[in-house]
Enzyme design. Structure first.
Site, PDB file in Angstrom:
ATOM      1  N   HIS A 274       0.880  -1.208  -0.043  1.00 13.82           N
ATOM      2  CA  HIS A 274       0.036  -0.070   0.118  1.00 13.82           C
ATOM      3  C   HIS A 274       0.942   1.246  -0.161  1.00 13.82           C
ATOM      4  CE1 HIS A 274      -3.364   2.853   1.579  1.00 13.82           C
ATOM      5  NE2 HIS A 274      -2.125   3.395   2.219  1.00 13.82           N
ATOM      6  N   GLU A 275       1.921   1.122   0.789  1.00 14.83           N
ATOM      7  CA  GLU A 275       2.657   2.487   1.037  1.00 14.83           C
ATOM      8  C   GLU A 275       3.426   2.456  -0.436  1.00 14.83           C
ATOM      9  OE1 GLU A 275       2.676   4.636   3.194  1.00 14.83           O
ATOM     10  OE2 GLU A 275       1.363   3.441   4.502  1.00 14.83           O
ATOM     11  N   HIS A 278       1.291   4.252  -2.807  1.00 18.75           N
ATOM     12  CA  HIS A 278       1.249   5.856  -2.831  1.00 18.75           C
ATOM     13  C   HIS A 278       2.333   6.576  -3.697  1.00 18.75           C
ATOM     14  CE1 HIS A 278      -1.501   6.408  -0.098  1.00 18.75           C
ATOM     15  NE2 HIS A 278      -1.155   5.902   0.967  1.00 18.75           N
ATOM     16  N   ASP A 356      -4.713   0.988  -1.777  1.00 14.41           N
ATOM     17  CA  ASP A 356      -5.317  -0.318  -1.446  1.00 14.41           C
ATOM     18  C   ASP A 356      -5.500  -0.946  -2.668  1.00 14.41           C
ATOM     19  OD1 ASP A 356      -5.367   0.141   1.360  1.00 14.41           O
ATOM     20  OD2 ASP A 356      -7.623   0.848   1.324  1.00 14.41           O
TER      21      ASP A 356
HETATM   22 ZN   LIG Z   1      -1.960   5.204   2.600  1.00 14.46          ZN
END
Ligand SMILES: [Zn+2]
Length: 416
Positions: A274-275, A278, A356
């Site tokens: 998830h990171e 980004h 996500d």
């Molecule tokens: Zn996040």
């Protein structure tokens, strides 16, 4: 009181009221039944505890914001700014140094008033709900360090802006913008190696199953790992988190030690996916650009009003020193800042869904991701049913139930 003072006070009170209404609605929205998704994660007792935590924190936040509202109103109506100005002017320094003392005095007075509230929040509320790991020594050193960092960064920005407004013509706001942006980029670049280690210990993640799994995944996704770190979050709180920080050479992904303790390798890799999402989706860059745009708007507003005598009248000043104008115009910027933060939060929530989705599509373990999210929100006693208005105003992340719903939808539609 003149009409301008009245308008400024109305502005402050309106903002306070909107925030308080959001808090009260949020409390009213509490539901006593555990949602289906969380059965087996929350027992009745812990669920009740999570709601008590929310109520306790909200009550506290209303008390403290009411206190600071009262302080502001009293300070403004009693002519506090003018009094402070006559004192600092009496030292006989030039306008830059006088301005720095003026702003510094306001900053530190506010910080000192905040101390009892911070103490109560950490050592009473967080302590009672079993989150606090901080001792008084960490509390004191933390405060000193953060004052030190804020004082240095704040002074540089304040002095540069003030100097430009005093010495350059009508484009001072554009010059100031350029200086601030360059400085902010520099800070973002060096923060992970200069500022953040002042507060926490960062150690590179040790070799082992976790590191191997993450590196394997990163390699598959063509993600250049610059640094994967474990942070001693447990020094302050049992709460857990993970985040992406910095740009360029020093960018890094950070996992709280508390997160590593409580999650499986698969769950941690999902969180990291998830990171990385980004980063891959350009969220970091978009966020930076957005913050620059808001800086630009703020400086433009400053340029519009800094020479207006009524602004100084509103704060009951006898003279019109520019350093005070910088602070006064920040009151005018406040409503715009709220609008900007609503927009920024909207995009941030959108980015959370996207990250996500990225994690689910690339790591292909939606169940694990959902599990990680549930564990995270139980461990942090997050509010499962925040009120829509509160989310709209302040939430940078979507409510966890919405995220779970979205992940389920993706895994259904893509048959993962
Ligand atoms: Zn996040």
């Amino acid at each position: 009181m003149n009409i301008y003072t009245f308008l400024i006070l109305s502005l402050i009170i309106t903002i306070y009221s909107i925030q308080t209404i959001a808090d009260l609605l949020n409390i009213k929205n509490i539901s006593t039944s555990i949602p289906l998704e969380f059965e087996g994660y929350y027992d009745k007792e812990k669920y009740v505890k999570s709601q008590e935590y929310l109520k306790e924190k909200t009550k506290f936040s209303i008390v403290s914001s009411t206190f600071f509202l009262a302080v502001q109103i009293i300070f403004i109506t009693l002519g506090g700014f003018n009094y402070l100005d006559t004192r600092v002017v009496s030292f006989g320094f030039g306008s830059i140094l006088t301005g720095l003392i003026f702003a510094g005095t306001l900053f530190f007075t506010f910080e000192i008033l905040k101390i009892p509230f911070s103490l109560y929040s950490v050592f009473v509320i967080e302590e009672r709900f079993g989150f606090n790991r901080m001792n008084i020594k960490t509390f004191i050193t933390d405060s000193l360090k953060s004052w030190f960092v804020t004082a240095i960064i704040g002074s540089i920005i304040f002095v540069a802006t003030l100097w430009l407004f005093i010495n350059t013509c009508k484009y001072a706001w554009l010059y100031a913008f350029t200086v601030i942006v360059v400085f902010e980029i520099f800070i973002t670049f060096v923060a992970p190696v200069v500022i953040m280690p002042l507060f926490n210990k960062y150690t590179t993640l040790e070799n082992g199953e976790l590191k191997d799994t993450i590196e394997k995944y990163a390699k598959k996704e063509n993600f250049k790992m610059k640094g994967l770190f474990r942070m001693d979050g447990s020094k302050r709180s049992t709460k857990s988190n993970a985040f992406f920080t910095g740009i360029g050479k020093f960018r890094r992904i950070v996992l709280f030690d508390t997160l590593i303790q409580k999650h499986s390798v698969d769950e941690l890799t999902s969180i990291l996916a998830h990171e990385m999402g980004h980063f891959k989706l350009g969220h970091i860059l978009k966020h930076m650009i957005f913050s620059f745009v808001s800086t630009l708007i703020m400086l433009f507003i400053l340029s519009l009003f800094i020479n207006e005598v009524w602004l100084y009248d509103a704060f009951l000043m006898n003279t019109q020193p520019m350093y005070a104008g910088i602070i006064f115009s920040s009151f005018l910027y406040e409503p715009i800042s709220i609008i900007i933060s609503i927009i920024s939060n909207y995009f941030s929530r959108k980015h959370e869904y996207e990250a996500d989705a990225y994690a689910v599509k690339t790591y292909r373990k939606p169940e694990v991701m959902i599990n990680a999210l549930k564990k995270l929100s139980v461990d942090n006693l997050s509010n499962l049913y925040p009120h829509k208005f509160k989310v709209f105003l302040e939430y940078s992340h979507p409510p966890v139930l919405e995220r779970i719903k979205a992940i389920n939808k993706i895994s259904l539609s893509t048959k993962i």
